[in-house]
Design a protein around this motif. Structure first.
Motif, PDB file in Angstrom:
ATOM      1  N   GLY A  48      22.545  -7.726  -2.429  1.00  0.00           N
ATOM      2  CA  GLY A  48      23.454  -6.593  -2.312  1.00  0.00           C
ATOM      3  C   GLY A  48      22.877  -5.356  -2.964  1.00  0.00           C
ATOM      4  N   LEU A  49      22.892  -4.237  -2.246  1.00  0.00           N
ATOM      5  CA  LEU A  49      22.331  -2.992  -2.759  1.00  0.00           C
ATOM      6  C   LEU A  49      23.415  -1.928  -2.886  1.00  0.00           C
ATOM      7  N   LEU A  50      23.458  -1.266  -4.021  1.00  0.00           N
ATOM      8  CA  LEU A  50      24.271  -0.075  -4.199  1.00  0.00           C
ATOM      9  C   LEU A  50      23.364   1.112  -3.948  1.00  0.00           C
ATOM     10  N   GLU A  55      12.837  -6.720  -5.635  1.00  0.00           N
ATOM     11  CA  GLU A  55      13.503  -7.016  -6.900  1.00  0.00           C
ATOM     12  C   GLU A  55      14.742  -7.875  -6.693  1.00  0.00           C
ATOM     13  N   GLY A  56      15.522  -7.544  -5.671  1.00  0.00           N
ATOM     14  CA  GLY A  56      16.698  -8.353  -5.396  1.00  0.00           C
ATOM     15  C   GLY A  56      16.352  -9.778  -5.028  1.00  0.00           C
ATOM     16  N   LEU A  57      15.290  -9.951  -4.258  1.00  0.00           N
ATOM     17  CA  LEU A  57      14.839 -11.295  -3.902  1.00  0.00           C
ATOM     18  C   LEU A  57      14.312 -12.034  -5.126  1.00  0.00           C
ATOM     19  N   ARG A  58      13.619 -11.313  -5.994  1.00  0.00           N
ATOM     20  CA  ARG A  58      13.110 -11.925  -7.229  1.00  0.00           C
ATOM     21  C   ARG A  58      14.263 -12.448  -8.082  1.00  0.00           C
ATOM     22  N   GLU A  76      23.892 -12.614  -3.762  1.00  0.00           N
ATOM     23  CA  GLU A  76      23.386 -13.477  -4.830  1.00  0.00           C
ATOM     24  C   GLU A  76      22.725 -12.679  -5.941  1.00  0.00           C
ATOM     25  N   SER A  77      22.447 -11.409  -5.666  1.00  0.00           N
ATOM     26  CA  SER A  77      21.891 -10.510  -6.673  1.00  0.00           C
ATOM     27  C   SER A  77      22.291  -9.098  -6.301  1.00  0.00           C
ATOM     28  N   LEU A  78      22.151  -8.194  -7.261  1.00  0.00           N
ATOM     29  CA  LEU A  78      22.594  -6.815  -7.078  1.00  0.00           C
ATOM     30  C   LEU A  78      21.514  -5.871  -7.599  1.00  0.00           C
ATOM     31  N   VAL A  79      21.191  -4.844  -6.815  1.00  0.00           N
ATOM     32  CA  VAL A  79      20.230  -3.835  -7.271  1.00  0.00           C
ATOM     33  C   VAL A  79      20.818  -2.449  -7.034  1.00  0.00           C
ATOM     34  N   TRP A  80      20.827  -1.629  -8.078  1.00  0.00           N
ATOM     35  CA  TRP A  80      21.204  -0.218  -7.980  1.00  0.00           C
ATOM     36  C   TRP A  80      20.002   0.491  -7.393  1.00  0.00           C
ATOM     37  N   VAL A  82      20.279  -7.859   3.654  1.00  0.00           N
ATOM     38  CA  VAL A  82      20.208  -6.809   2.634  1.00  0.00           C
ATOM     39  C   VAL A  82      21.308  -5.778   2.930  1.00  0.00           C
ATOM     40  N   PRO A  83      22.574  -6.137   2.743  1.00  0.00           N
ATOM     41  CA  PRO A  83      23.657  -5.191   3.019  1.00  0.00           C
ATOM     42  C   PRO A  83      23.701  -4.065   1.989  1.00  0.00           C
ATOM     43  N   LEU A  84      24.017  -2.856   2.468  1.00  0.00           N
ATOM     44  CA  LEU A  84      24.124  -1.677   1.610  1.00  0.00           C
ATOM     45  C   LEU A  84      25.589  -1.307   1.385  1.00  0.00           C
ATOM     46  N   PHE A  85      25.859  -0.881   0.174  1.00  0.00           N
ATOM     47  CA  PHE A  85      27.178  -0.390  -0.181  1.00  0.00           C
ATOM     48  C   PHE A  85      26.970   0.980  -0.820  1.00  0.00           C
ATOM     49  N   HIS A  86      27.414   2.005  -0.128  1.00  0.00           N
ATOM     50  CA  HIS A  86      27.120   3.370  -0.544  1.00  0.00           C
ATOM     51  C   HIS A  86      27.974   3.791  -1.739  1.00  0.00           C
ATOM     52  N   THR A  87      27.349   4.502  -2.651  1.00  0.00           N
ATOM     53  CA  THR A  87      28.076   5.082  -3.769  1.00  0.00           C
ATOM     54  C   THR A  87      28.150   6.588  -3.573  1.00  0.00           C
TER      55      THR A  87
END
Length: 263
Positions: free
Chosen positions: A5-7, A226-229, A75-79, A30-35
């Motif tokens: 998950g990406l912000l 990074e999210g995959l890591r 399963e993970s989150l990256v800003w 790799v879904p995006l969630f806009h801020t």
């Protein structure tokens, strides 16, 4: 299925991420969630660019997308912002992702830390930076990298005094990006970094590497890596550059897990 998950701040080069999904050719989402960055819409008016970037990365702005991200089964989150992270400094950036990890109950990181970990994955230590930030902001990324133990041999900032060039970076084509990388390269650098997540680069990272004869790390590329890591998922995808063509880390390289809070 692995879901990262990406912000993502605002709207710019988000098309890179579905492209990366296709290039990985695997069961990875790799879904995006806009801020809401607030920049250009009221936030930061009458304030400095530094204050505006800090506001864009404020906990309440990032928290808005966390619940959607959780519901998507991440399963993970990256800003997915570099300058929205490093402007807090080394310690502040850690606090930022720790807050995200607590809010999401997931391993969390940011693009700034992604660059540090990716350089370590390549076994490198000396980097050149091609920054699109303004001249008063770009050195802060160098300070961040230095705090991580990296040797920043050069920084090329192409943003002007009034604000960063990334405002129109999403319109840059491959030729302009190649010119930027070539201009930023330094003979002593082992890796060239492109920290702007507003640049489209996913389709031609190997071309950039061939141009300078060394690995090139781009913001959207390292963000996904990074999210995959963090999700303990290693992927072989040479079309995304040297970073994705390394099956095992170099001997002696460390693999920090990142910040993880599970509730």
């Amino acid at each position: 299925m692995t879901t990262v998950g990406l912000l993502y701040p605002g709207h710019a080069a988000e098309e890179d991420f579905p492209r990366i999904e296709v290039m990985l050719d695997s069961d990875i989402r790799v879904p995006l969630f806009h801020t809401d960055t607030g920049i250009g819409t009221g936030v930061g008016q009458g304030a400095s660019r530094l204050e505006a970037l800090r506001e864009a990365g404020a906990p309440e702005r990032l928290a808005a997308g966390v619940e959607e991200l959780r519901l998507a089964g991440a399963e993970s989150l990256v800003w997915a912002s570099t300058n929205g992270s490093f402007v807090y400094g080394w310690d502040g950036a850690h606090q930022q992702v720790a807050g995200l990890a607590r809010a999401a109950g997931l391993p969390a990181s940011s693009t700034s830390f992604a660059f540090v970990h990716a350089v370590g994955e390549l076994g490198a230590g000396r980097v050149a930076v091609a920054s699109l930030d303004a001249e008063d902001i770009a050195p802060l990324f160098a300070d961040f990298l230095t705090a991580a133990g990296l040797d920043v041999v050069s920084v090329r900032a192409v943003g002007d005094d009034s604000g960063p060039a990334p405002a129109d970076a999403a319109t840059w084509g491959p030729e302009r990006v190649r010119e930027l990388v070539a201009a930023a390269d330094h003979p002593d650098a082992e890796v060239v970094l492109l920290p702007c997540t507003a640049l489209h680069t996913a389709a031609f990272v190997p071309e950039l590497e061939e141009l300078v004869g060394k690995p090139v790390l781009t913001a959207n590329q390292v963000t996904v890596w990074e999210g995959l890591r963090l999700a303990d998922r290693r992927v072989w995808a040479p079309t995304l550059g040297t970073l994705f063509a390394t099956r095992e880390p170099p001997l002696g390289a460390t693999q920090p897990r990142g910040i993880e809070v599970r509730e």
